[in-house]
Design an enzyme around this catalytic site. Structure first.
Site, mmCIF file in Angstrom:
data_model
loop_
_atom_site.group_PDB
_atom_site.id
_atom_site.type_symbol
_atom_site.label_atom_id
_atom_site.label_comp_id
_atom_site.label_asym_id
_atom_site.label_seq_id
_atom_site.Cartn_x
_atom_site.Cartn_y
_atom_site.Cartn_z
ATOM 1 N N GLU A 192 35.153 51.154 42.863
ATOM 2 C CA GLU A 192 34.324 50.221 42.076
ATOM 3 C C GLU A 192 34.377 48.813 42.661
ATOM 4 O O GLU A 192 33.369 48.118 42.713
ATOM 5 C CB GLU A 192 34.773 50.197 40.609
ATOM 6 N N TYR B 252 32.617 45.229 33.658
ATOM 7 C CA TYR B 252 32.010 46.400 34.300
ATOM 8 C C TYR B 252 33.086 47.332 34.886
ATOM 9 O O TYR B 252 33.098 48.536 34.613
ATOM 10 C CB TYR B 252 31.048 45.930 35.407
ATOM 11 N N ASP C 30 25.763 47.221 34.452
ATOM 12 C CA ASP C 30 25.580 46.471 35.699
ATOM 13 C C ASP C 30 24.075 46.327 35.944
ATOM 14 O O ASP C 30 23.263 46.635 35.064
ATOM 15 C CB ASP C 30 26.274 47.183 36.866
#
Ligand code: SF4
Length: 356
Positions: free
Chosen positions: A36, A119, A137
């Site tokens: 991520e 996020y 996002d």
């Protein structure tokens, strides 16, 4: 559109269309977190080799935490947004130091770690630990704005809160890991920014933006800040096959990366004007090469870069310059191992090619 139907069609689409990616085959929070952070502001095709390099160099969070920052920055070289790499390192050290190397398992605890925003916390909490919390996002903004016809300005906080609420309602009765990954993948592959595949979209019959023929007007974003132009001139001091480099320490782009001696000016200046402006005692024992120019675009800055190679012909000269500007002279092998802005890496590669 009915929320249940939205979720069902999305999940069916995901089963058929998802890409096979290494971080989709695991629930290990270390790997999910790493992927991520790497994929923020980065396309999957570009991020994948970095993910593999990091896993190879640092198979566990303990390896990453114990590594020198310079090694982390060097592996990150080329991905940009270097504060992400520094935070990655700081976060690994925090998890090892405060949690014995095991990631905390809730959204709220994850948010407290360096470099982890809403996020990333939602992605780790839902994918690794099954917590029902939605990720929001750019992909999610776009899909929800189009399907539900939401024309709130997504650069403003109230819109962010509204989209987050909606995403959480949509996720409520679905497996959170699958739902989040499906929504992100749908935004990346199907409902893309410039060329959404509406004719073959499972949501087309219920998509508000498509019904209104206004697909490209969603999501609504106020204008970006103007791009700032910067003129960076590097003086590349070379002596006996070595070049002088030093780490950037300013609170600015590329902090911690190595560069040559920098002279920044408000406008473009000639090489001789830059040498003069540097105020350095160059005397006659130097050979100045024709400057090499590059342009480099960052999110809000356009960098106009020129590099002027100055060959110092005597050891005394090299010593005086080093005392004046700081840094060290490095051999080509040492330079290769230093973390550098990608444009400096490019210059070194080009110079090597030109010399061979
Ligand atoms: S119909 Fe087009 S705009 Fe609407 S969700 Fe599908 S791909 Fe996106």
């Amino acid at each position: 559109m009915n929320k249940r139907i939205f979720a069902q069609r999305l999940l069916d689409w995901y089963h058929e269309n998802q890409r096979l990616l290494p971080w989709r085959e695991t629930r290990d929070p270390y790997r999910i977190w790493l992927s991520e952070i790497i994929l923020q502001q980065t396309r999957v095709a570009q991020g994948l080799p970095y993910y593999q390099k990091f896993i190879e160099a640092f198979p566990s969070i303990h390896h990453l935490a114990a590594a020198p920052e310079q090694k982390v920055l060097r592996l990150w070289q080329g991905l940009g947004y270097y504060s992400r790499a520094r935070n990655l390192h700081a976060c690994a050290q925090r998890v090892v130091h405060d949690f014995g190397g095991t990631f905390p398992s809730t959204y709220t605890q994850l948010l407290d770690l360096p470099g982890i925003g809403p996020y990333t916390a939602a992605a780790i909490a839902s994918i690794s630990f099954g917590e029902p919390v939605a990720v929001v996002d750019g992909n999610v903004f776009r899909v929800l704005a189009r399907v539900f016809g939401l024309d709130d300005d997504i650069t403003r906080p109230p819109a962010k809160a509204k989209f987050t609420r909606l995403a959480n309602e949509l996720l409520a009765s679905e497996p959170p890991d699958l739902f989040n990954q499906a929504l992100m993948e749908f935004g990346a592959l199907q409902c893309t920014p410039k060329a959404p595949n509406c004719p073959e979209c499972p949501l087309v019959k219920n998509c508000e933006a498509f019904r209104q023929q206004r697909v490209h007007e969603f999501p609504v974003k106020s204008k970006k800040a103007a791009v700032r132009h910067r003129h960076l001139s590097y003086i590349v001091f070379a002596h006996a096959e070595k070049v002088l480099m030093k780490p950037r320490t300013d609170k600015d782009i590329w902090r911690g990366l190595y560069e040559f001696h920098l002279v920044e000016t408000k406008t473009r200046r000639s090489a001789s004007a830059i040498i003069k402006a540097s105020g350095l005692p160059l005397g006659r024992a130097v050979v100045i090469s024709k400057p090499v120019s590059y342009q480099h675009l960052l999110s809000h800055q356009r960098l106009h870069i020129q590099l002027i190679r100055v060959k110092l012909t005597t050891a005394g000269q090299a010593q005086r310059i080093q005392q004046k500007v700081g840094g060290n002279f490095f051999s080509p092998r040492q330079v290769e191992r230093l973390p550098k802005p990608i444009i400096i890496h490019q210059y070194l590669q080009d110079s090597k090619r030109a010399a061979s």
